[in-house]
Design a protein around this motif. Structure first.
Motif, mmCIF file in Angstrom:
data_model
loop_
_atom_site.group_PDB
_atom_site.id
_atom_site.type_symbol
_atom_site.label_atom_id
_atom_site.label_comp_id
_atom_site.label_asym_id
_atom_site.label_seq_id
_atom_site.Cartn_x
_atom_site.Cartn_y
_atom_site.Cartn_z
ATOM 1 N N ARG A 1 8.164 74.848 13.769
ATOM 2 C CA ARG A 1 9.082 74.910 12.624
ATOM 3 C C ARG A 1 9.137 76.326 12.062
ATOM 4 N NH1 ARG A 1 6.436 69.921 9.560
ATOM 5 N NH2 ARG A 1 7.753 70.483 7.800
ATOM 6 N N VAL B 1 11.260 78.579 14.283
ATOM 7 C CA VAL B 1 12.706 78.455 14.042
ATOM 8 C C VAL B 1 13.077 79.189 12.754
ATOM 9 C CG1 VAL B 1 14.653 76.894 13.712
ATOM 10 C CG2 VAL B 1 12.805 76.238 15.260
ATOM 11 N N VAL C 1 11.725 69.631 17.247
ATOM 12 C CA VAL C 1 11.822 70.554 16.116
ATOM 13 C C VAL C 1 13.130 71.352 16.181
ATOM 14 C CG1 VAL C 1 10.827 72.641 15.095
ATOM 15 C CG2 VAL C 1 9.346 70.704 15.711
ATOM 16 N N SER D 1 15.838 70.427 17.543
ATOM 17 C CA SER D 1 16.958 69.520 17.260
ATOM 18 C C SER D 1 17.091 69.261 15.765
ATOM 19 C CB SER D 1 16.773 68.195 18.006
ATOM 20 O OG SER D 1 16.868 68.397 19.394
ATOM 21 N N TRP D 2 15.957 69.045 15.076
ATOM 22 C CA TRP D 2 16.145 68.717 13.659
ATOM 23 C C TRP D 2 16.478 69.933 12.802
ATOM 24 C CZ3 TRP D 2 10.481 67.218 14.062
ATOM 25 C CH2 TRP D 2 9.637 67.952 13.222
ATOM 26 N N THR D 3 16.057 71.122 13.252
ATOM 27 C CA THR D 3 16.374 72.299 12.443
ATOM 28 C C THR D 3 17.705 72.936 12.826
ATOM 29 O OG1 THR D 3 14.989 73.559 13.955
ATOM 30 C CG2 THR D 3 13.997 72.919 11.857
ATOM 31 N N THR D 4 18.122 72.788 14.096
ATOM 32 C CA THR D 4 19.352 73.476 14.525
ATOM 33 C C THR D 4 20.419 72.542 15.083
ATOM 34 O OG1 THR D 4 18.823 73.826 16.880
ATOM 35 C CG2 THR D 4 17.840 75.368 15.304
ATOM 36 N N GLY D 5 20.036 71.300 15.405
ATOM 37 C CA GLY D 5 20.984 70.384 16.031
ATOM 38 C C GLY D 5 20.920 70.380 17.552
ATOM 39 N N TYR D 6 20.214 71.357 18.112
ATOM 40 C CA TYR D 6 20.180 71.503 19.573
ATOM 41 C C TYR D 6 18.741 71.631 20.067
ATOM 42 C CZ TYR D 6 24.914 73.041 18.296
ATOM 43 O OH TYR D 6 26.167 73.134 17.761
ATOM 44 N N ASN E 1 17.138 62.119 15.008
ATOM 45 C CA ASN E 1 16.988 63.347 15.786
ATOM 46 C C ASN E 1 17.454 63.172 17.226
ATOM 47 O OD1 ASN E 1 16.288 66.019 15.282
ATOM 48 N ND2 ASN E 1 14.380 65.818 16.433
ATOM 49 N N ARG F 1 21.030 63.720 16.958
ATOM 50 C CA ARG F 1 21.381 65.151 16.890
ATOM 51 C C ARG F 1 21.378 65.764 18.275
ATOM 52 N NH1 ARG F 1 17.221 65.391 12.739
ATOM 53 N NH2 ARG F 1 18.221 65.272 10.700
ATOM 54 N N HIS G 1 28.252 68.810 16.503
ATOM 55 C CA HIS G 1 27.872 69.920 15.621
ATOM 56 C C HIS G 1 28.879 71.063 15.643
ATOM 57 C CE1 HIS G 1 24.234 67.680 15.665
ATOM 58 N NE2 HIS G 1 23.808 68.110 16.826
ATOM 59 N N ARG H 1 18.946 78.213 4.619
ATOM 60 C CA ARG H 1 18.822 78.171 6.066
ATOM 61 C C ARG H 1 20.163 77.871 6.732
ATOM 62 N NH1 ARG H 1 13.431 77.047 7.927
ATOM 63 N NH2 ARG H 1 14.418 76.761 9.954
ATOM 64 N N ALA I 1 23.476 73.021 11.552
ATOM 65 C CA ALA I 1 24.609 72.464 12.280
ATOM 66 C C ALA I 1 24.935 71.118 11.672
ATOM 67 C CB ALA I 1 24.275 72.326 13.758
ATOM 68 N N SER J 1 21.709 68.836 10.785
ATOM 69 C CA SER J 1 20.313 69.260 10.820
ATOM 70 C C SER J 1 19.710 69.082 9.422
ATOM 71 C CB SER J 1 20.220 70.713 11.294
ATOM 72 O OG SER J 1 21.056 71.540 10.515
ATOM 73 N N THR J 2 18.376 69.146 9.342
ATOM 74 C CA THR J 2 17.706 68.708 8.110
ATOM 75 C C THR J 2 18.057 69.553 6.888
ATOM 76 O OG1 THR J 2 15.759 69.986 8.760
ATOM 77 C CG2 THR J 2 15.733 67.631 9.254
ATOM 78 N N GLU K 1 10.143 65.641 9.216
ATOM 79 C CA GLU K 1 11.522 66.023 8.916
ATOM 80 C C GLU K 1 11.808 65.983 7.418
ATOM 81 O OE1 GLU K 1 14.932 64.812 11.065
ATOM 82 O OE2 GLU K 1 13.822 64.418 12.909
#
Ligand code: SF4
Ligand SMILES: [Zn+2]
Lengths: 422, 544
Positions: free
Chosen positions: A93, A96, A295, A297-302, B69, B72, B79, B91, B94, B100-101, B132
């Motif tokens: 995390r 990122v 991680v 995926s949840w922070t960036t979507g990918y 997730n 996502r 996205h 931050r 997307a 995203s969170t 998350e």
């Protein structure tokens, strides 16, 4: 002082066995119970001595190393952050957050192992389950392009081949096991049926299986070196099992056709659900490579190969994957976290990595660490640092610190770098 | 820090304020009496002519955790075009239907929402949920723990040991740092592991012989017995099917006076129509809801456009995959749950989607007591939470509603009751269904109102004729007294809290669970609880 810690998690492979007992005398680990031979190594071979960071091979104070790292990143137009799979999600995390802050490209070892698996999932979905469902229910197992007998040593006894569960009280005797691979392996020797496919023909064999599931008749007798009669037998078992599970590995992702192979397998598994409950689990390698996917995926979507260069996350495997960033000479500085691309990357990528300034966080020696501009000797998650990791079936497992060495974690170092570049 | 919001029209239904002009004072994150606020030191905002409401409270959304997730990861196409760049301390992220969170927190702030409940988490993977949640800023949160297909619970029911089930549930809520008991398709998810489902409240669960009725009754009575702040939160059987309205009404009867919350009721209020098109049975379902005082519901209003369906209801998701042909994720979770994900696009030109849309609208308009019906889109199942302003406009503006109704496929419109429903929600009623009501149903004493002691979670809107525009662009949003959004744009990233419950139980059960875990799970008993390891910092809400 001697200590005994129970329910310890091994971070070596994606099984994340969390039933180990570790005995230590001070910072020296004396005994590890229940770990397989691969798992023993991460504890028994661990050098717990505190070490100073190095800048260009010279021992320095932490402040100086952090300042040097920040200077490299501030001067960089196109930094790359890579690795992550042997780190904890807490540090992932932070990685990122750093990428977001400095506009870096961030990628994990996923892109060189199960990246194609992720792309296949994005294309067709993925019917899956946790490993306990495999143990408790599965009466048909198909291992495709993977060899857990060598790579995930406790997979067979804990979850699959011989594991005993609610509906499989007799373990091995309650299961039919197939291995599909291009050559015989330790796993294939333990299977009931081994289908040896010609190199590069997995896709054809998978397509033929889909055809047979739909009740169509192929116009040939042999596909990929396998007689169609044997494929028919497999399909019959697949359609009539109680709970089938396919495990797939790099034999599919790294063969030609890559994600197309995997998508074909995932589609086959989805289609089988018309007849029988069927799931698929990618045999993820490194301890927390699954966590890196999660991680990101949840922070960036990918899940991997993400660029923040334009301020927002962009996903482009083949462009923002580390190998490609380096081979194209598109990165002008790199932060390498707990992995060794110096040893494992193709020559052109590894050569570029030697040309650009590198900041390496690692708990042990590595090729990339040996020519790092800034080397942060870290604690090892699961040995002398606590954290969280994700098993190959996406189940999060806590990592314990079994000895206290005072070594600094990836998380703390990344935090300090973020502060310094801010 | 002291904050004064002065001269606004205050909509605070719990404290009986329906647009009266007044001041709100906040000190150290909480609403205080005017005499306790040092006006000299205060930062004041002139809210004359503006509408002041408590921050929004979402009782049911899927914003974090393993299924979200996976959604996502599954949908890069969702996205693209919805990204947001980093700016200052905010931050990057997307968006789309499964944001995203960090962006999720920001987008809620930009609607004036300050509290959101994660609608489901399987305890085996709830450590992920909590990780998350830590990365969702600007919101206070909690997670509902799925138990409706839990092996231990079902075994207790089969063995006629309700006390043991109660102790287990209490232990599980603590071990998972959960906020409430969630039931999803009771028994049906377990049967799905055999490729089957349940269709009736008295169908059997394979291997246990218990029924959906027994599961619901047991867990509802445990929630009441433990005095949990929120009732048992139920996603019933037959979701999406033409038998759902009938079984929903039967389920309400089976609850037998226990408190309960029925979620995304729209998806469970259909009857058989002509051809293959369901029809709305909102009248029958609303009548049953109106007659059951202990019941609250949220609607799960369908929004035309892209959505991502994700539930623990494995067989439902497989059915959706088969009907749409869209990509499908399934995830069976050992010993306790399952789930699936299928992307979808709702279109007014699709007669089934049209029926779903008007079923939701009819429920909103036919359920009499706004304190018992709450705004939701079951995000991202029926549509994204970012569409709440549109739903508010539909409820407040019958011409707009009529216009949208007229765009539906004729087969959806045929015989529909909706055009006859003239009701329009007032601003005060909107404040109930999006704030005061859900907060009360959640048992969050300091949420959903602006009385002394309430959290300083406040949304200030500029009233205009277009209620969608009004609610999509709050002038100011405060979280715990801190300004987090201004003119519809997030301006700050503040850490939210996670609420959990800690009911009492007989610790004797732990020895049995330790043994049970050796057989039932592939994770050690000691590592299953999120109290081990990194853990999760939560604020305990008392049971009573
Ligand atoms: S199987 Fe993997 S996780 Fe388990 S002990 Fe061996 S190396 Fe460690
Ligand atoms: Zn839901």
């Amino acid at each position: 002082m001697s200590t005994v810690v129970e329910h310890v998690t091994c971070t070596f492979c994606g099984c994340l066995c969390d039933d180990l007992t570790v005995e230590a005398e001070g910072t020296e680990i004396r005994k590890v119970r229940l770990a397989c031979s691969s798992g023993q190594g991460i504890f028994m071979d661990y050098d717990p001595r505190p070490r100073q960071p190095l800048v260009d091979g010279r021992e320095v104070e932490w402040e100086e190393a952090v300042a040097e790292a920040a200077a490299i990143l501030s001067a960089s137009d196109s930094p790359l952050i890579y690795g992550l799979s042997s780190s904890a999600s807490e540090a992932q995390r932070k990685a990122v957050a750093l990428a977001d802050r400095i506009g870096a490209v961030i990628d994990s070892t996923s892109s060189v192992c199960h990246g194609p698996t992720g792309l296949a999932m994005q294309a067709v979905g993925e019917p899956t389950c946790t490993l306990g469902e495999v143990r408790d229910r599965a009466d048909l197992l198909v291992f495709w392009g993977c060899n857990p007998d060598a790579s995930h040593l406790r997979h067979f006894p804990r979850f699959s081949l011989t594991a005993k569960g609610a509906l499989t009280p007799n373990g091995r005797a309650d299961r039919t096991v197939y291995v599909v691979d291009v050559r015989p392996t330790g796993s294939s020797k333990k299977a009931d049926h081994f289908l040896q496919v010609d190199i590069g023909t997995d896709f054809e064999v998978l397509t033929t299986l889909r055809l047979l599931v739909k009740g169509l008749e192929p116009s040939v007798d042999i596909v990929g070196g396998v007689p169609v009669t044997e494929l028919k037998e497999l399909v019959e078992r697949m359609k009539s099992c109680r709970y089938g599970v396919a495990f797939m590995g790099m034999g599919l992702t790294m063969a030609s056709a890559r994600q197309l192979n995997v998508a074909e397998l995932f589609t086959l598994v989805a289609e089988l659900n018309e007849f029988a409950k069927f799931s698929v689990i990618p045999m993820r390698g490194h301890g927390n490579v699954t966590g890196a996917d999660q991680v990101l995926s949840w922070t960036t979507g990918y899940p991997f190969a993400v660029s923040f260069a334009r301020g927002y996350p962009q996903f482009s495997p083949g462009e923002f994957s580390a190998v490609d960033m380096l081979a194209r000479r598109a990165a002008d500085a790199a932060v390498i976290i707990a992995s060794d691309p110096g040893a494992h990357f193709p020559a052109a990528a590894a050569a570029h990595l030697e040309r650009i300034p590198t900041i390496v966080l690692d708990h042990g020696p590595s090729v990339v660490a040996s020519h790092a501009h800034v080397l942060f000797p870290t604690a090892a998650y699961g040995v002398d640092a606590a954290g969280t990791a994700y098993r190959m079936d996406n189940v999060p497992i806590p990592l314990k610190s079994v000895i206290s060495t005072g070594r600094v974690t990836d998380e703390e170092i990344l935090d300090r770098i973020i502060e310094a570049v801010a | 820090m002291i904050l004064g919001i002065l001269g606004g029209r205050i909509y605070d239904p719990r404290n009986g304020k329906d647009g009266e002009v007044g001041d709100i004072w906040v000190k150290d994150g909480r609403v205080v009496a005017p005499e306790d606020a040092d006006r000299e030191a205060a930062q004041t905002v002139d809210a004359a002519g503006l509408v002041v409401m408590p921050g929004g409270v979402d009782i049911h959304a899927h914003i974090v955790g393993s299924e979200v997730n996976s959604g996502r990861k599954l949908r890069p196409e969702d996205h693209r075009g919805h990204e947001r760049a980093r700016s200052g301390n905010l931050r990057a992220g997307a968006g789309g239907t499964v944001p995203s969170t960090y962006l999720t927190g920001y987008l809620y702030s930009e609607l004036g929402y300050t509290t959101v409940m994660q609608a489901s988490a399987a305890p085996l993977v709830v450590r992920h949920t909590h990780e998350e949640l830590e990365d969702v800023p600007n919101l206070d949160k909690g997670a509902f723990i799925v138990m409706g297909n839990n092996h231990f619970v079902m075994q207790c029911i089969a063995d006629k040991q309700p006390e043991k089930a109660r102790d287990y549930v209490a232990w599980l809520l603590r071990a998972s740092r959960g906020y409430a008991i969630k039931i999803v398709n009771p028994g049906g998810v377990e049967n799905w592991k055999w490729g089957k489902n349940v269709a009736e409240l008295d169908d059997g669960v394979i291997g246990y012989g218990v029924t959906p009725r027994q599961i619901v009754q047991t867990l509802a009575s445990i929630a009441d017995g433990l005095g949990l702040p929120h009732a048992v939160h139920i996603h019933g059987i037959n979701l999406g099917r033409h038998t759902s309205a009938r079984t929903t009404v039967e389920m309400i009867a089976a609850l037998d006076g226990h408190r309960a919350h029925l979620c995304h009721l729209q998806f469970l209020s259909y009857g058989a129509g002509r051809g293959h098109v369901h029809r709305s049975e909102a009248t029958a379902v609303a009548a049953a809801v109106n007659a059951s005082a202990g019941l609250t519901v949220d609607i799960g209003q369908v929004i035309f456009g892209d959505a991502t369906t994700m539930t623990c209801d494995g067989p439902l998701q497989y059915g959706l995959h088969r009907t749409t042909g869209h990509k499908w994720i399934n995830d069976d979770v050992e010993g306790e749950s399952g789930g699936g994900i299928v992307p979808i696009t709702y279109k007014p030109s699709n007669p089934i989607n049209g029926t779903m849309w008007l079923t939701g609208m009819e429920l909103f308009l036919l359920i009499d007591d706004p304190w018992r019906v709450f705004l939701s889109t079951d995000h991202p199942n029926a549509g994204p939470f970012t569409s709440y302003p549109q739903v508010i406009r539909l409820l407040m503006d019958r011409d707009y509603r009529r216009e949208m109704f007229d765009s539906l496929h004729p087969r959806a419109r045929r015989g529909a009751l909706l055009p006859e429903l003239d009701r329009e929600y007032s601003l005060g009623e909107i404040a109930v269904i999006s704030r005061a009501g859900p907060a009360r149903a959640l048992g969050l004493e300091h949420k959903g109102h602006l009385g002394v002691g309430a959290d300083g979670d406040i949304a200030v809107y500029e009233e205009c004729a277009d209620k969608e525009a009004m609610f999509a662009h709050p002038r100011y949003v405060y979280k715990g007294g801190e300004l987090v959004a201004r003119d519809g744009a997030v301006v700050a990233d503040v850490t939210g809290r996670t609420f959990s419950v800690a009911p009492e139980y007989d610790m004797g059960i732990e020895a049995e669970l330790r043994e049970y875990f050796k057989k039932a799970y592939t994770v050690s008993f000691d590592n299953y609880s999120v109290l081990a390891g990194h853990g999760a910092a939560t604020e305990i809400v008392a049971c009573g």
